[in-house]
Design an enzyme around this catalytic site. Structure first.
Site, PDB file in Angstrom:
ATOM      1  N   GLU A  71       0.835  -1.195   0.000  1.00 35.64           N
ATOM      2  CA  GLU A  71       0.000   0.000   0.000  1.00 35.64           C
ATOM      3  C   GLU A  71       0.873   1.250   0.000  1.00 35.64           C
ATOM      4  OE1 GLU A  71      -2.433   3.054   0.210  1.00 35.64           O
ATOM      5  OE2 GLU A  71      -3.090   1.030  -0.318  1.00 35.64           O
ATOM      6  N   ARG A  79     -18.029   3.652   3.515  1.00 36.07           N
ATOM      7  CA  ARG A  79     -16.973   2.812   2.926  1.00 36.07           C
ATOM      8  C   ARG A  79     -16.159   2.093   3.998  1.00 36.07           C
ATOM      9  NH1 ARG A  79     -16.287   3.690  -2.684  1.00 36.07           N
ATOM     10  NH2 ARG A  79     -14.344   2.505  -2.596  1.00 36.07           N
ATOM     11  N   TYR A 122     -29.060   8.849   0.865  1.00 33.87           N
ATOM     12  CA  TYR A 122     -29.448   7.625   1.569  1.00 33.87           C
ATOM     13  C   TYR A 122     -28.777   7.601   2.937  1.00 33.87           C
ATOM     14  CZ  TYR A 122     -25.067   6.114  -0.734  1.00 33.87           C
ATOM     15  OH  TYR A 122     -23.779   6.021  -1.215  1.00 33.87           O
ATOM     16  N   ASP A 128     -10.491  -1.367  -9.946  1.00 34.52           N
ATOM     17  CA  ASP A 128     -10.398  -0.113 -10.687  1.00 34.52           C
ATOM     18  C   ASP A 128      -9.162  -0.022 -11.563  1.00 34.52           C
ATOM     19  OD1 ASP A 128     -12.785   0.802  -9.720  1.00 34.52           O
ATOM     20  OD2 ASP A 128     -11.932   2.219  -8.279  1.00 34.52           O
TER      21      ASP A 128
END
Length: 392
Positions: free
Chosen positions: A30, A104, A213, A290
């Site tokens: 990462e 998330r 939402y 992605d």
């Protein structure tokens, strides 16, 4: 085998779990100094839970999620309810899982916890992948520090601006959509009681739309407003003045306007994606999530597709040895390319033809949607939300 994974986002962590559950070791590289997820609300359809259950974290995500009753499509100027798809009863019977919304982090943290609990997974922060090298026996990742890390395979899950994709595909910068999204999250206690709907509600107008939402166990309301403003410069999370946001949605009806005006601390992004490509692999290197198929958010399937990728790839790695890695990765790409390309292109079309129609086109859209029964609506989404999403 030692499998290297570039990127510690949702797709990268899911891939690490899939690799470990298939009997191999995973090292997640990462680039940031810590493993963390940025952003606000995200929608998860039943196909995401099919993958999450396979990875052993489905229940943890369900426990954190808001289980939505309905998807509503509203005319943003008149306030008319055009169509709604019920997500209880027949929907759950047909697709076998709920449709939920989460922050998330409520998806990311169960994946991260599962990685930390797995003895075969190594998480390395502050390890930006710059490039890769390979031969017939293995692959080496070159980090930004110059360090080289060896493995049997490299999975590029490092996002829309993937360093792995840059070397493997070389297709330049992402496609800038010309759409700007403004995001805000507000405490639910600030929302009038009569507007605290357990729905994903979309208000569609000419060259704009507005979605809201609940997230965080219903404690917050996620606001996302999109303007088709022709933006051509990439913006990622810059602050936006409240007055500017409110002025970007002319003609927004009274109820939607009331909700939009509740937003504070707005931030903006210019949405980007890429065209589908046929080449996902280079010998012992493959793209995922992605990095392989970045898509606009209009079909709410970006994370879902990455989770499906991870499960499918993990199962294929269970079946082959080190000598078979290039063929295994190509089989993975062959199994996922068509489905994800369709999702990319459908997402683009939804953002222009469906959500941002104006004038006579909007009238025709409303009539088309209003004529659909619940079963018709379920049939429209069955290819995405139903079984078979693992690419097999």
């Amino acid at each position: 085998m030692d499998i290297l994974i570039a990127g510690g986002g949702i797709g990268g962590l899911a891939t690490a779990i899939g690799v470990a559950r298939s009997g191999h070791r995973a090292t997640v590289l990462e680039r940031h100094e810590a493993f963390a997820e940025f952003g606000a609300g995200i929608q998860l359809a039943p196909n995401a839970f099919r993958a999450l259950d396979h990875l052993g974290v489905g229940d943890a995500v369900r426990d954190r999620a808001v289980h939505i009753d309905e998807l509503r499509f509203m005319d943003g100027t008149t306030g008319e309810r055009v169509a709604s798809m019920r997500l209880t009863g027949g929907y759950r019977e047909r697709f076998g899982n709920p449709y939920v919304v989460v922050h998330r982090n409520d998806l990311y943290e169960p994946l991260l916890a599962a990685c930390r609990a797995a003895p075969g997974i190594v998480l390395r922060a502050d390890s930006p992948v710059a490039s890769y090298e390979q031969d017939d026996a293995g692959v080496w990742v070159v980090l930004g520090t110059g360090e080289r890390v060896a493995g049997a395979a490299l999975i590029g899950a490092d996002g829309i601006r993937s360093a792995v994709r840059r070397q493997l595909v070389g297709d330049g910068e992402p496609h800038v959509s010309g759409h700007t999204i403004y995001r805000s999250v507000i405490p639910m206690e600030r929302v009038p009681g009569q507007l605290r709907w357990n729905t994903v509600t979309l208000w569609a107008g000419p060259l704009w739309h507005f979605v809201h939402y609940p997230i965080g166990h219903g404690s917050y309301l996620n606001l996302a407003a999109v303007r088709d403003d022709g933006a051509r410069e990439v913006v990622t999370g810059d602050p936006a003045e409240r007055a500017h946001v409110l002025g970007e949605f002319p003609g927004l009806g009274a109820t939607a306007r009331q909700l939009l005006e509740l937003g504070e601390d707005w931030r903006r992004w210019v949405l980007c994606d890429r065209d589908p490509v046929d080449r996902w692999t280079d010998g012992r290197v493959a793209l995922l999530g992605d990095a392989a198929h970045p898509m606009l958010q209009y079909a709410a399937q970006g994370a879902c597709m990455a989770l499906e990728d991870a499960v499918f790839l993990g199962e294929l790695l269970r079946e082959g040895g080190e000598d078979e890695v290039p063929r295994t990765l190509e089989t993975y790409a062959e199994g996922r390319r068509d489905r994800t390309a369709r999702a990319q292109l459908v997402s683009r079309d939804m953002g222009t033809l469906l959500y941002h129609a104006a004038g006579a086109e909007a009238v025709r859209r409303n009539a088309m949607l209003a004529a659909l029964s619940q079963e018709d609506l379920y049939a429209k989404v069955a290819w995405l939300h139903g079984a078979g999403g693992d690419g097999r």
